[in-house]
Every structure is written in C-alpha cells, then in structure tokens.
Design an enzyme around this catalytic site. Structure first.
Site, PDB file in Angstrom:
ATOM      1  CG  ASP A  24      -2.270   0.695   0.933  1.00  0.00           C
ATOM      2  OD1 ASP A  24      -2.211   1.911   0.682  1.00  0.00           O
ATOM      3  OD2 ASP A  24      -3.334   0.062   0.978  1.00  0.00           O
ATOM      4  CG  HIS A  54      -0.712   1.908  -3.220  1.00  0.00           C
ATOM      5  ND1 HIS A  54      -1.976   1.699  -2.698  1.00  0.00           N
ATOM      6  CD2 HIS A  54      -0.418   0.790  -3.923  1.00  0.00           C
ATOM      7  CE1 HIS A  54      -2.414   0.495  -3.060  1.00  0.00           C
ATOM      8  NE2 HIS A  54      -1.488  -0.073  -3.799  1.00  0.00           N
TER       9      HIS A  54
END
Length: 440
Positions: free
Chosen positions: A248, A275
């Site tokens: 993430d 991310h």
C-alpha cells in the site's frame, strides 16, 4: 480551470526554502544538524532465543529494564504475542535475530473479532505498542516479522488472504498492525527491518519527535493495506536513509480528528513497489510544513501523491518536494481532491503552496485536480521533467512555472522558459537491500 503564471517574484526562493526551522526534525541545507542515532550505551539484559513462546520472558525483561537502557535479543528466532514497550526502553534486535509475531488471533483480540471480517475492523491489538512513552525505540540489524502471509492459527487463510476476502465481501478485516506509536515522544527506530505485517507496519498517532533512520520495510506488493510508515496527527517526524517496499502506501502522512500533522521531513529515502509517497487520505486535521528531498520512487503505482475527498478533506499546505527521481509509475504526479468519487460530506480538500523543484520521471498520467474554481490547487513547478508521452490531467489549478521549466508543457497556450535543468537520476537507483535471516 487552469491558470499558468510565469516566474512570479520570489517563487524560486520559496521552492528551495526550508520550512521547518526551529522544529526538532528540522534539517539544514546539508543535513549537518541531524546526526545519525547512536546505539544505547547500556544494556539491561541479553536474551538468547528459545524454541517456545517467548512472550512472557520478553515482556518481563522489558518491564524490568531501567529507563535509558536496552534489551538486546541475540541471534536466533524469538516467537511472541503482543508486547508493550516501557517508556525509555530500547528493543535491540541484533544481526541474525528475528522477532516473529504469533499467528494466533486470540492473543491480539480486543472484542472477539480479531481474525474475522466485519463492518468495523480495529478488532486486534498491535504486535508492538508504544503507549504514552517518552524515549526508547527499536534498533539493530535484525528483523521483526509479522507473518502476514502465513496461515492464521486454526484458520484456512493468512492475514493477507483475510484482507482480500474483506475487500471482496465489502467488509473490514480485523488484523493486527505490526507497530503502533500512540501519544508518545522521542522515539527512535534505527537500522531495523520490518516485514510481512498483517496490516500497517508502523502508525504514529499524536506522536512527537520521532526518527526513523536506515529502516527497511519489506512486504509483497499484493499484501493489502500494509502501509509502510504513517504519521497521523503527529509532529516533528524524520524519515531518513530508509528503504520501503510494501502493498500500500510506502509512506502516508495523515491528519484526522486527533489534530494536525506538521513538521515532517523525509530525506534520502528509496521506495520500490507500493502506492507511493502519499499525503492523505485523511487530511481533515490539516497537514503542513512537509519536506521531501532526495527520494527515488522505483515502480510505485503513484509517485508523489496527495489524496483526499469531501468526506475527510482539509488544508494541505507548505509541502516541498526536491530532487525526486521516478520510474515505472502509472501516475508519477497524483494530486487529487476527489479520491473517492462517491464520497459525501462538506470537508472540501484544499492543497496550496505545494512546490516541486527538480522532479524527474518517465511516462504516465500527471494529475493536478482541484475541487473547483473556488478551491483550486496552488502549485509551483520548477525543473519538472517527464517524457513527452506523459499526459497531463489538470482541473481547477493555479500553476507557477519556475525558470528551469516544465516538460511536457501543461495543456495551455503559454510560452515556457526554453532552458530545462533535469535531475540526474542514473546514480540514484539502488537495489533493495534484503536482510538475510539465518534459519528463516
């Protein structure tokens, strides 16, 4: 609506200004006033590994360690349930040592829901907790492993598979975070490898004066909701010389109901899959005085990112990015006030005084999307360089162009400066430094 301005007086001085003077995490131009943390001078106890559950003896040793000293784990494997770190105590995990999280959800359970999917989440205690502590931290060249990919005890799935099932079912997974730092101050993490967390690796909530130096976060790209380091409603945070790859956000700076996040510095870090370098999505408490320097983003889906929406938005201001190298990113620039297109609320995100100075990347989408003409983004771009195949998506933004230019040109008929000084990225790409663990 797009507004382009050429070389407004004083803008380049603002681009390279250091906004954090006077804060504990402030950096000078050459970082000389931020020394590398040193190992604790005194060790209260040294523990050898065992073949059983080490929770009780580890917690007892932590509780009996005097303030200002360290508990050292020697080479070998230690298996434990949740641990709470005493104020002023440092956990020293030596090279060749690995502290492994118990896979039994019952030892983390808060409300009978840990290891299940429901509509709330937050049913598990973290593996390691710093709560209302002053001083201490985690150091050493060893590993803390959350066992996120291993089967949950008496279950047919891992923590990560549980998180994916929650996504499919529209619910929330109840999984433990690896480390939580709550209402704590003067915390230092140095040299440690954090890997395979069931959830977020490190969260800081209402923390003050925390340093992460030479930390490695190492988790597969498909491990859902496994953020690297997340400062939340915290101040004076330094992340330096660290390597992060995860499933993430590599780093996510947030501010919710607990208050603002201010004075955060990232310098000389390397991000891989993940991310990206994120602010948000919770920004309602306000985020300001953020400095990101000398960062590589190698294969992150987004690169530099600010994300929020009307359900959780607030003011994000005085954010400086300088000497940033990117490659292999879908959205190298991803500044969006409509993170959730279906969000409901009145908390309009406002991003202003955002400075990008000498930022280079390849192709992908370059997103600058403000909320509306009344709440536009306010950006200054100087020496921002991408391939000509990169595509701009710009809505409701006021942009200042510095003398080192922008390429490709944003979609507007405006004469850009002819000269362009690009960031030299070739020397900055480094392989992820994997930590070897004997007997893993």
């Amino acid at each position: 609506m797009l507004f382009l301005h050429r070389n407004v007086k004083g803008i380049i001085a603002s681009l390279i200004a250091v906004p954090l003077a006077g804060s504990c995490a402030a950096l000078s131009a050459n970082n000389a006033d931020v020394p590398e943390p040193v190992l604790p001078a005194h060790i209260c106890a040294r523990l050898a590994s065992s073949s059983g559950d080490d929770t009780r003896r580890l917690q007892s040793a932590i509780d009996n360690c005097p303030r200002g000293e360290a508990l050292q784990l020697l080479a070998g494997r230690f298996t434990s349930g949740p641990l709470t770190i005493k104020s002023g105590v440092t956990l020293w995990i030596s090279q060749g040592a690995m502290l492994v999280a118990d896979s039994d959800p019952r030892v983390y359970d808060k409300n009978g829901h840990c290891g299940t999917v429901d509509h709330k989440g937050n049913g598990c205690r973290p593996f390691i907790l710093f709560k209302s502590t002053d001083g201490g931290g985690i150091t050493g060249e060893g590993v803390i492993d959350g066992q996120g990919g291993k089967p949950i005890k008496e279950h047919d799935e891992s923590w990560w598979q549980l998180a994916r099932r929650a996504q499919t079912e529209g619910g929330a997974q109840n999984v433990p975070r690896l480390i939580e730092i709550d209402d704590a101050s003067h915390i230092i993490f140095h040299g440690i490898t954090l890997r395979n967390s069931p959830g977020f690796h490190v969260t800081l909530k209402n923390a003050r004066d925390a340093t992460f130096w030479g930390v490695r976060v190492d988790t597969p790209a498909n491990a859902r909701n496994t953020d690297g380091i997340d400062p939340i409603s915290s101040q004076n945070i330094l992340i330096a010389h660290s390597f992060i790859r995860t499933g993430d956000d590599n780093v996510a700076i947030k501010a919710g109901a607990a208050g603002a996040t201010r004075h955060v510095v990232l310098v000389d870090n390397h991000f891989y899959w993940g991310h990206g370098m994120s602010i948000g999505s919770e920004t309602a408490g306000g985020v300001s005085d953020i400095q990101v320097r000398d960062l590589t983003l190698d294969g992150t889906t987004s690169g530099l990112r600010i994300k929020s929406d009307i359900s959780r938005g607030g003011v994000v201001s005085d954010v400086h990015y300088e000497n940033i190298c990117m490659r292999g990113n879908r959205r190298p620039l991803d500044f969006d006030t409509r993170y959730d297109a279906h969000a409901i609320g009145n908390n309009i995100p406002v991003y202003r005084d955002i400075f990008l100075n000498h930022v280079s990347g390849e192709t992908g989408q370059l997103v600058l999307r403000g909320y509306d003409a009344v709440h536009p983004l306010q950006f200054a771009l100087n020496g921002v360089s991408f391939n000509n195949t990169a595509r701009w998506l710009i809505e409701s933004a006021k942009i200042v162009i510095g003398p080192d230019g922008v390429t490709p040109a944003p979609p507007r008929e405006v004469a850009l400066p002819p000269s362009l000084v690009s960031t030299d990225c070739a020397k900055n790409w480094l392989p992820f430094p994997v930590t070897d663990t004997p007997g893993d």
